[in-house]
Enzyme design. Structure first.
Site, PDB file in Angstrom:
ATOM      1  CE  LYS A 182      -1.879   2.688   2.963  1.00 14.06           C
ATOM      2  NZ  LYS A 182      -1.712   3.923   2.161  1.00 14.06           N
ATOM      3  CD  GLU A 258      13.663   0.854   9.266  1.00 17.77           C
ATOM      4  OE1 GLU A 258      14.144   1.863   9.831  1.00 17.77           O
ATOM      5  OE2 GLU A 258      14.182  -0.273   9.342  1.00 17.77           O
ATOM      6  CB  CYS A 293      13.383   8.969   7.868  1.00 12.96           C
ATOM      7  SG  CYS A 293      14.578   8.052   6.893  1.00 12.96           S
ATOM      8  CD  GLU A 391       9.963  12.829  11.613  1.00  9.69           C
ATOM      9  OE1 GLU A 391       8.817  12.375  11.763  1.00  9.69           O
ATOM     10  OE2 GLU A 391      10.854  12.229  10.987  1.00  9.69           O
TER      11      GLU A 391
HETATM   12  P1  NAD Z   1       2.447   8.226   7.869  1.00 10.97           P
HETATM   13  O1  NAD Z   1       2.745   7.469   9.106  1.00 10.97           O
HETATM   14  O2  NAD Z   1       1.440   9.302   7.902  1.00 10.97           O
HETATM   15  O3  NAD Z   1       1.963   7.243   6.704  1.00 10.97           O
HETATM   16  C1  NAD Z   1       2.762   6.175   6.222  1.00 10.97           C
HETATM   17  C2  NAD Z   1       1.880   5.131   5.579  1.00 10.97           C
HETATM   18  O4  NAD Z   1       1.057   4.535   6.583  1.00 10.97           O
HETATM   19  C3  NAD Z   1       0.926   5.673   4.516  1.00 10.97           C
HETATM   20  O5  NAD Z   1       0.864   4.744   3.455  1.00 10.97           O
HETATM   21  C4  NAD Z   1      -0.403   5.736   5.264  1.00 10.97           C
HETATM   22  O6  NAD Z   1      -1.528   5.648   4.422  1.00 10.97           O
HETATM   23  C5  NAD Z   1      -0.307   4.514   6.161  1.00 10.97           C
HETATM   24  N1  NAD Z   1      -1.139   4.525   7.364  1.00 10.97           N
HETATM   25  C6  NAD Z   1      -1.551   5.612   8.083  1.00 10.97           C
HETATM   26  N2  NAD Z   1      -2.307   5.207   9.131  1.00 10.97           N
HETATM   27  C7  NAD Z   1      -2.361   3.851   9.088  1.00 10.97           C
HETATM   28  C8  NAD Z   1      -2.985   2.853   9.898  1.00 10.97           C
HETATM   29  N3  NAD Z   1      -3.678   3.178  10.989  1.00 10.97           N
HETATM   30  N4  NAD Z   1      -2.844   1.558   9.558  1.00 10.97           N
HETATM   31  C9  NAD Z   1      -2.120   1.214   8.475  1.00 10.97           C
HETATM   32  N5  NAD Z   1      -1.522   2.108   7.650  1.00 10.97           N
HETATM   33  C10 NAD Z   1      -1.618   3.416   7.960  1.00 10.97           C
HETATM   34  O7  NAD Z   1       3.866   8.763   7.356  1.00 10.97           O
HETATM   35  P2  NAD Z   1       4.158   9.719   6.118  1.00 10.97           P
HETATM   36  O8  NAD Z   1       3.679  11.098   6.465  1.00 10.97           O
HETATM   37  O9  NAD Z   1       3.695   9.077   4.859  1.00 10.97           O
HETATM   38  O10 NAD Z   1       5.772   9.701   6.072  1.00 10.97           O
HETATM   39  C11 NAD Z   1       6.551  10.556   6.837  1.00 10.97           C
HETATM   40  C12 NAD Z   1       7.094   9.828   8.061  1.00 10.97           C
HETATM   41  O11 NAD Z   1       7.809   8.683   7.631  1.00 10.97           O
HETATM   42  C13 NAD Z   1       8.087  10.649   8.856  1.00 10.97           C
HETATM   43  O12 NAD Z   1       7.816  10.499  10.227  1.00 10.97           O
HETATM   44  C14 NAD Z   1       9.439  10.005   8.494  1.00 10.97           C
HETATM   45  O13 NAD Z   1      10.439  10.172   9.479  1.00 10.97           O
HETATM   46  C15 NAD Z   1       9.055   8.591   8.314  1.00 10.97           C
HETATM   47  N6  NAD Z   1      10.045   7.881   7.482  1.00 10.97           N
HETATM   48  C16 NAD Z   1      10.914   7.009   8.097  1.00 10.97           C
HETATM   49  C17 NAD Z   1      11.899   6.352   7.342  1.00 10.97           C
HETATM   50  C18 NAD Z   1      12.883   5.407   8.003  1.00 10.97           C
HETATM   51  O14 NAD Z   1      13.579   4.675   7.298  1.00 10.97           O
HETATM   52  N7  NAD Z   1      12.966   5.389   9.330  1.00 10.97           N
HETATM   53  C19 NAD Z   1      11.976   6.566   5.961  1.00 10.97           C
HETATM   54  C20 NAD Z   1      11.071   7.459   5.373  1.00 10.97           C
HETATM   55  C21 NAD Z   1      10.110   8.105   6.145  1.00 10.97           C
END
Ligand code: NAD
Length: 489
Positions: A182, A258, A293, A391
């Site tokens: 997804k 992650e 991230c 963050e």
């Molecule tokens: P997010 O947590 O809002 O969403 C990530 C994904 O999770 C999306 O596909 C979203 O639709 C899905 N999602 C949201 N709620 C959910 C639920 N309840 N159940 C299942 N899926 C759900 O994150 P974002 O805004 O897309 O990305 C930014 C974040 O990602 C930042 O916090 C960043 O630090 C982190 N990030 C971490 C890494 C790493 O390697 N540690 C890499 C890239 C981004």
């Protein structure tokens, strides 16, 4: 070609299940971050469609020979997939750039080759692992054998849509699993082409599926599905916690998470080239407009060099030119959405109220269509200031000064996050001391950022994550181990 006309990019508003595009009733608008225009509608998979996708993946896992074929053959198909991706810049490039924050020239020059090479890395591991023969009684043979899980759900964020998806999908497939991905609802379309090319390369239909939708409906249904044996997730810490609790309730089932970061960059007065280090520090917070991230969002610097260093930083910040992902001249990416830009600005304003002094930036650029945030430098912050605690996921750097190594370490320690840290010093002994004391999953010394190889795993300490992406560790995380004991007659 570095540029393209965004109005001419046709996207297919669909899921990809069982090797076929599946159109669905439109559920939500999708906008281009570069100019804020709605350019497509996205279908949202409900629990019934998620069930169909997972069941299709399970059937493909059981009935195709993906998991059981000789691993070198699986690797050969994956290498073909990597070649197809690398040759697909004309389609994948604009598709990735139009709806994300990734500049087209970077997608062609970095993201696509990086994704292809990552697939090759994991393909190479397919036949280079094994189980273990155990030390047991001589009239017995004890073994551990490695097996794929079955169906793995991969949930990806929007900041690097293709490469974040590939970090999840490539090791899972190389280990013989089926996958339902997804993508983020904000950047959904390049994943469809990614899956289509997998099919073209010879990955059996149903082994790699894509369902579209938001987290609340589609992502949640995916985590809850009983046939999903494991969830691998990249995104925010809040969502990661929620996914972990869902997986505990309906499983328990394993998760790889992650998550977010608030990474420090420590700069000591002995760095040989102040301008070069300042450039590294600036790039680490302005690359992808800070939507990374591991963005180095906290500068912790020895007081004696603070003033000239800030001058260099401001020079780099001021030279950045915001512009759409299809503009070859732009050097500062858009923020993913107006909502996210408002969130960034909200934290900056709260930081000011809590005493932060704005040395650069501090607001949105005006009149550019999409949302672009000024590279921002905030001084006068303590470890309780919102800009240090939270963050931000935007081009906002906090500035804190230290007089000795102990103070530097105290400032670097973060209550919540432990993803990465940078150390800039000419003193190798000091660097080695700090590496051991920084409570983070990755330390970079005299550089900031990963190199383009895949052998070093990435992952967070503290609330920045559980488990690893990249490296052998990511491949092994997609396998489970069966113990076997045989009596020898
Ligand atoms: P997010 O947590 O809002 O969403 C990530 C994904 O999770 C999306 O596909 C979203 O639709 C899905 N999602 C949201 N709620 C959910 C639920 N309840 N159940 C299942 N899926 C759900 O994150 P974002 O805004 O897309 O990305 C930014 C974040 O990602 C930042 O916090 C960043 O630090 C982190 N990030 C971490 C890494 C790493 O390697 N540690 C890499 C890239 C981004």
């Amino acid at each position: 070609m570095d540029s393209f006309d965004p109005r001419l990019i046709a996207v297919r508003s669909a899921h990809f299940i069982g090797g076929q595009y599946r159109e669905g009733p439109a559920g939500m608008d999708v906008s281009r971050p570069s100019d804020g225009q709605v350019y497509a509608e996205l279908p949202v998979a409900d629990a019934a469609l998620v069930d169909e996708a997972v069941s299709t993946a399970w059937q493909a896992f059981k009935t195709s020979d993906w998991a059981t074929r000789p691993p070198r053959e699986r690797a050969r198909v994956m290498r073909r997939w990597a070649d197809l991706i690398e040759a697909d810049g004309a389609v994948l490039g604009p598709l990735e750039a139009v709806g994300s924050t990734r500049p087209h020239k970077d997608v062609l020059g970095w993201d696509i080759p990086y994704v292809a090479e990552g697939i090759r890395f994991f393909a190479e591991l397919a036949d280079k692992h094994g189980g273990e023969v155990a030390a047991t009684q001589t009239d017995r043979l004890g073994m551990q054998i490695a097996e794929p899980y079955g169906v793995i759900a991969a949930i990806a964020p929007w900041n690097f849509p293709l490469s974040m998806a590939s970090w999840k999908v490539a090791p899972a497939l190389a280990a013989g699993n089926a996958v339902v991905l997804k993508p983020s609802e904000l950047t959904p379309f390049s994943s469809l082409r990614f899956a289509e090319l997998a099919l073209q390369a010879g990955i059996p239909a149903g082994i790699f599926n894509v369902v579209q939708g938001d987290g609340r409906v589609t992502g949640d249904a995916l985590c809850r599905h009983p046939r999903v044996a494991k969830v691998t997730f990249t995104g925010s810490t809040v969502t990661g916690s929620s996914i972990m609790s869902t997986c505990a309730l309906v499983g328990p089932k394993p998760v790889t998470l992650e998550l977010g970061g608030k990474s420090p960059q420590l700069v000591f007065a002995d760095v040989p080239d102040l301008a070069k280090t300042a450039r590294t520090v600036a790039l680490a917070i302005t690359g992808n407009a800070g939507q990374v991230c591991v963005s180095g969002s906290r500068l912790i610097i020895e007081r004696s060099i603070m003033a000239p260093f800030v001058e260099h930083l401001q020079g780099y910040f001021n030279a950045l030119k915001p512009g759409p992902t299809w503009s070859p001249d732009a050097t500062l990416a858009p923020i993913i959405s107006r909502l996210q830009a408002t969130r960034i600005d909200g934290i900056v304003q709260r930081a000011r109220q809590a005493g932060a002094e704005v040395l650069s930036g501090g607001g949105l650029f005006d009149g550019l269509g999409g949302a672009y945030y000024q590279p921002t430098l905030l001084a006068g912050v303590d470890n309780h200031n919102p800009a240090v605690c939270e963050e931000i996921f935007g081009p906002v750097l906090t500035l804190q000064a230290f007089d000795n190594e102990e103070q530097a370490l105290q400032l670097a320690a973060h209550d919540t996050y432990g993803l990465a840290a940078g150390v800039h010093t000419a003193d190798l002994n000091r660097a080695l001391r700090l590496i051991r004391q920084l409570e983070v999953g990755t330390v970079w010394v005299n550089r900031y950022g990963r190199s383009n190889d895949y052998i070093l795993p990435t992952g967070g300490y503290k609330r920045s994550g559980i488990g690893k992406d990249l490296g052998r560790e990511a491949f092994e995380a997609n396998l489970r181990f069966k113990s076997v004991l045989i009596d020898i007659g």
